[in-house]
Design a protein around this motif. Structure first.
Motif, PDB file in Angstrom:
ATOM      1  N   MET A  18      41.606  42.915 -37.404  1.00 58.87           N
ATOM      2  CA  MET A  18      42.434  44.202 -37.527  1.00 58.87           C
ATOM      3  C   MET A  18      43.333  44.592 -35.827  1.00 58.87           C
ATOM      4  SD  MET A  18      42.736  45.839 -40.130  1.00 58.87           S
ATOM      5  CE  MET A  18      42.550  46.102 -41.895  1.00 58.87           C
ATOM      6  N   PRO A  19      44.300  44.083 -35.781  1.00 57.66           N
ATOM      7  CA  PRO A  19      44.967  43.974 -34.332  1.00 57.66           C
ATOM      8  C   PRO A  19      45.046  44.591 -34.159  1.00 57.66           C
ATOM      9  CG  PRO A  19      46.604  44.059 -36.659  1.00 57.66           C
ATOM     10  CD  PRO A  19      45.008  44.405 -36.756  1.00 57.66           C
ATOM     11  N   VAL A  20      44.951  45.047 -32.365  1.00 56.55           N
ATOM     12  CA  VAL A  20      45.376  46.375 -31.357  1.00 56.55           C
ATOM     13  C   VAL A  20      46.752  45.752 -31.682  1.00 56.55           C
ATOM     14  CG1 VAL A  20      45.138  47.482 -29.577  1.00 56.55           C
ATOM     15  CG2 VAL A  20      43.211  45.943 -30.201  1.00 56.55           C
ATOM     16  N   LEU A  21      46.943  46.784 -32.176  1.00 55.23           N
ATOM     17  CA  LEU A  21      48.849  46.855 -32.284  1.00 55.23           C
ATOM     18  C   LEU A  21      49.647  48.178 -31.566  1.00 55.23           C
ATOM     19  CD1 LEU A  21      49.648  47.009 -36.023  1.00 55.23           C
ATOM     20  CD2 LEU A  21      49.667  45.221 -34.200  1.00 55.23           C
ATOM     21  N   ARG A  23      52.797  50.473 -29.742  1.00 54.37           N
ATOM     22  CA  ARG A  23      52.692  51.716 -30.127  1.00 54.37           C
ATOM     23  C   ARG A  23      54.179  52.451 -31.341  1.00 54.37           C
ATOM     24  NH1 ARG A  23      54.267  54.044 -24.983  1.00 54.37           N
ATOM     25  NH2 ARG A  23      53.479  56.080 -25.634  1.00 54.37           N
ATOM     26  N   SER A  25      52.867  51.388 -34.281  1.00 51.29           N
ATOM     27  CA  SER A  25      52.712  50.954 -35.798  1.00 51.29           C
ATOM     28  C   SER A  25      53.418  51.485 -36.703  1.00 51.29           C
ATOM     29  CB  SER A  25      51.605  51.450 -35.834  1.00 51.29           C
ATOM     30  OG  SER A  25      51.841  53.160 -34.911  1.00 51.29           O
ATOM     31  N   VAL A  26      54.713  52.400 -36.572  1.00 51.49           N
ATOM     32  CA  VAL A  26      54.285  52.973 -37.600  1.00 51.49           C
ATOM     33  C   VAL A  26      56.006  51.935 -38.852  1.00 51.49           C
ATOM     34  CG1 VAL A  26      55.345  55.161 -38.985  1.00 51.49           C
ATOM     35  CG2 VAL A  26      54.404  55.247 -37.376  1.00 51.49           C
ATOM     36  N   GLY A  29      54.811  49.018 -39.403  1.00 51.39           N
ATOM     37  CA  GLY A  29      54.444  48.640 -40.812  1.00 51.39           C
ATOM     38  C   GLY A  29      54.950  48.875 -41.658  1.00 51.39           C
TER      39      GLY A  29
END
Lengths: 438, 315
Positions: A18-21, A23, A25-26, A29
């Motif tokens: 799992m990456p540290v994404l 902000r 992200s939505v 995704g």
């Protein structure tokens, strides 16, 4: 003082999967969901980087800037020297490699690339995304348990093992000596030992599961002691029910041991838990050998034993020892050199080349020179040598989506409330059925 | 005769609205305008509409990300059914997102406004305070995660040490599912306050001084001046802050992700979505269903916002 959490040596793929994404992200995704539809068109231009150049070989690595990256480079150089084939090392950051594996394999995978043994490897083999390397086997000095772990569902080998790190119960030799403890070989002895430790003011088991995966190690150990290795494999591949009496027995055994575990474990990283062992506040810790990271000055005091027997009919012969190694792309540009390189990577020469970086790995080959090993590495090799079955760790032995989206939350729920086993296993089974559909 | 013939023509001309020269576009202008509309429109379609519609479509499918489009299996509403009935983290995530929204509105936003008003008064060291309070907004995620780990760590954290808690009395800030959401909300507020403060500081600078003077001449006290005059004048900023709060709380993600990837009391929509779609766990259809639900929730807010805005414009 807390050390900065390091994920450099991940014990399991999902731990770094799992990456540290950022902000957004939505949106991302959603983009990801959209973008993958465009993937199949990319496969058309796959097939590697070069155009039939037989003197070079592309080598995909998932390590950058670490001692492992140096080891890979050293091995590649040694191979070039021995064979005259140039190796183009294509190193990608660990997380990126892990996340993009499906695109990578369906696109332009390198001739030879880093991967792990286990369910995921078998899945890729079934999809025809990795190449059959049966003719590389048998590999000199590589035991049968490793061959078993390198075999796909069709009985052919798709993987070449190089190194491993076993999971075991770790302790400090000096703490055992001071208090006159002995290594337990049965569950009753383990419980006695834990009670003794508690009386001496020690927390028997160090425990931290903030990241979700360390508890899988304890689950695996108890499951393989209570139900055996074959059940573990069947359970992981979705053939056995999670709400059956076998899995309930695992959780019940664990529940009875839970009072000996460090409390408030869901807020603690494995590093912090390991430091309590280092500071002699706790007595035992079920973890992988990467634990030594937290013992920079007194690794020599660290020792290990395999998780004790629970059922005499099952014994204590199966362990978790995730194996890292290499696969060949389904359509390599340079198949002969790729096979040659794979055989080399599993050999004692590759281990020797890696050792020139100053840190040896525990080689999958018996023929590797072990004189450079630390005491802990020697002990690890011994442990694996005695094991009859080697499991790859829960999240490498099952579907990664099941491990990360069902098992992690479920084990954490169990740790919060160890008494509600019936509801928990029903929920796991019902979610499992929604995931294991094909 | 000639006169009468001319009259209807004149009338027609008079009825026609007066045409200004500027409205007539040359061919080149037309090309420029078309390009200026078409290029952004193309980007919007490609980067916003295409993925959004693809998500909606994929939410009715089961697909692991391997194989081509022909390998996609259409399973109707099964993903939605699983999501709502067979996925324990889902409902907590919805609750937590709404709680997040309410919290951001009620705590850091008024606090940011208060700080902006105080710092606007040209007190000594105002620049220092501004920088200090804004700093959390610009720090990288990794650093923010690390800072809060130092504060909240159960065994070695600052907070338990300051509170003098030892042994079993220590509070497990990140691990206790009853507490950890609040711990993360405090960390979020730490960042959000600075953000809101900066926006309001800019807004306050834009308020005409003469308005305050007029208010004080009329005998209004400070509070009255602020609430009756200054605050209403800052309407554009208020709208921006409102929108930001809604967006931030719907896409809340990063702090939760650094803590524990959205499990154990910290379930939140964006984190669940990432768990399912990104990385090795490719439950693409399932994750898309989650994305669609988020899209629907955001559309509610967007619709309300747009309606309010259009009403204002009409007035």
């Amino acid at each position: 003082m807390t050390r900065q959490p390091k994920y450099s040596r991940s014990p399991s793929p999902s731990a770094v999967g799992m990456p540290v994404l950022g902000r957004r992200s939505v949106l991302r995704g959603m983009l990801a969901a959209g973008a993958v539809t465009a993937l199949p068109s990319l496969t058309a231009c796959g097939g590697g980087s070069g155009g039939g150049d037989t003197t070079t070989l592309s080598f995909g690595s998932n390590e950058t800037g670490s001692v492992f990256a140096e080891q890979r480079q050293a091995m590649a150089d040694a191979f070039t020297e021995a064979s005259g084939t140039d190796v183009a090392l294509n190193a990608v950051d660990h997380n990126t490699f892990q996340e993009n594996i499906s695109t990578y394999l369906q696109g332009n995978a390198d001739d030879v690339f880093t991967w792990f043994a286990g369910y995921r490897m078998r899945f890729f083999a079934e999809q025809g995304l990795i190449g059959d390397v049966s003719d590389v086997w048998p590999l000199e000095g590589v035991p049968d348990s490793f061959k078993q772990a390198s075999t796909g569902n069709d009985g052919k080998q798709y993987f070449v093992p190089q190194q491993y790190y076993p999971w075991a119960v770790f302790y400090r030799k000096s703490v055992f000596e001071e208090n006159g403890y002995t290594v337990p070989t049965t569950l009753d002895q383990l419980v006695d030992l834990c009670e003794g430790m508690r009386d001496d003011g020690l927390v028997p088991f160090a425990f931290g599961d903030k990241d979700g995966w360390p508890a899988m190690g304890t689950f695996d150990m108890i499951n393989m002691r209570v139900n055996g290795f074959d059940f573990h494999i069947r359970l992981m591949s979705g053939e056995e029910a999670w709400n059956g009496p076998e899995v309930k027995a695992v959780f019940e055994t664990w529940r009875d041991l839970m009072p000996f575990h460090q409390t408030d474990s869901l807020g603690r990283t494995w590093q912090e838990a390991a430091q309590t062992l280092q500071r002699r506040e706790s007595g035992l810790y079920v973890l992988g050998t990467f634990l030594n990271e937290q013992f920079p000055d007194d690794e020599d005091d660290l020792d290990l034993f395999t998780f004790p027997e629970i059922d005499p009919a099952i014994g204590a012969t199966a362990i978790d020892a995730p194996i890292d190694g290499f696969c060949m792309s389904a359509d390599p540009d340079n198949p002969e050199a790729a096979r040659e390189f794979l055989a080399f990577l599993a050999s004692a020469e590759a281990a020797a080349a890696a050792e020139t970086t100053g840190l040896p790995f525990i080689s999958a080959s018996d023929t590797a020179d072990t004189s450079g090993y630390s005491a802990l590495q020697k002990k690890s090799a011994e442990l694996v040598g005695q094991a009859e079955h080697i499991a790859q760790f829960l999240d490498r032995d099952t579907r990664p989506d099941f491990a990360s989206t069902v098992i992690i939350p479920s084990l954490q729920a169990f740790i919060s409330d160890p008494d509600d086993i019936d509801d928990l296993v029903e929920s796991i089974e019902s979610q499992k059925q929604s995931i294991f559909v094909d | 005769m000639t006169v009468t013939q001319d009259k209807p023509a004149e009338r027609r001309a008079a009825r026609r609205p007066p045409r200004r020269r500027g409205h007539r576009l040359t061919g080149r202008d037309r090309a420029v305008v078309t390009a200026m509309v078409a290029v952004p429109a193309l980007f919007v379609v490609l980067l916003v509409w295409f993925p959004a519609i693809a998500s909606v479509l994929l939410s009715f499918a089961s697909w692991s990300g391997f194989g081509g489009i022909e390998d996609i299996e259409w399973i109707g509403l099964e993903n939605y059914e699983n999501l709502t009935t067979n996925y324990p983290p889902f409902w907590p995530a919805i609750r937590h997102n709404l709680l997040w929204l309410a919290f951001l509105f009620l705590v850091p936003t008024p606090l940011g406004l208060l700080l902006a008003v105080l710092l606007d008064k040209e007190i000594r060291g105002t620049r220092f305070y501004q920088t200090a309070l804004y700093l959390p907004v610009v720090l990288s995620l990794a650093l923010v995660g690390f800072i809060w780990q130092l504060v909240y760590s159960r065994d070695q954290g600052l907070l338990n040490a300051v509170l003098g808690l030892e042994g079993e009395a220590r509070i497990d800030w990140y691990g206790d599912p009853e507490i950890n959401l609040w711990a993360v909300l405090v960390a979020t507020a730490w960042r959000h306050t600075g953000y809101v403060m900066l926006l309001y500081l800019a807004g306050l600078k834009g308020v005409d001084r003469s308005l305050r003077e007029a208010a004080s001449v009329d005998g209004a006290n400070q509070a009255q001046t602020f609430f009756r005059v200054v605050f209403p004048v800052m309407r554009p900023i208020n709208v921006i802050v409102l929108v930001i709060v809604v967006i931030e709380s719907l896409r809340a993600f990063d702090l939760v992700w650094v803590v524990n990837r959205g499990t154990n009391g910290l379930e939140i929509m964006a984190a669940l979505l990432t768990q399912n779609v990104v990385g090795e766990a490719s439950r693409i259809g399932f994750g898309s269903a989650m994305a669609v639900i988020m899209l629907l929730i955001s559309s509610v807010f967007i619709t309300v916002y747009l309606r309010v805005m259009f009403k204002e414009e009409k007035r």
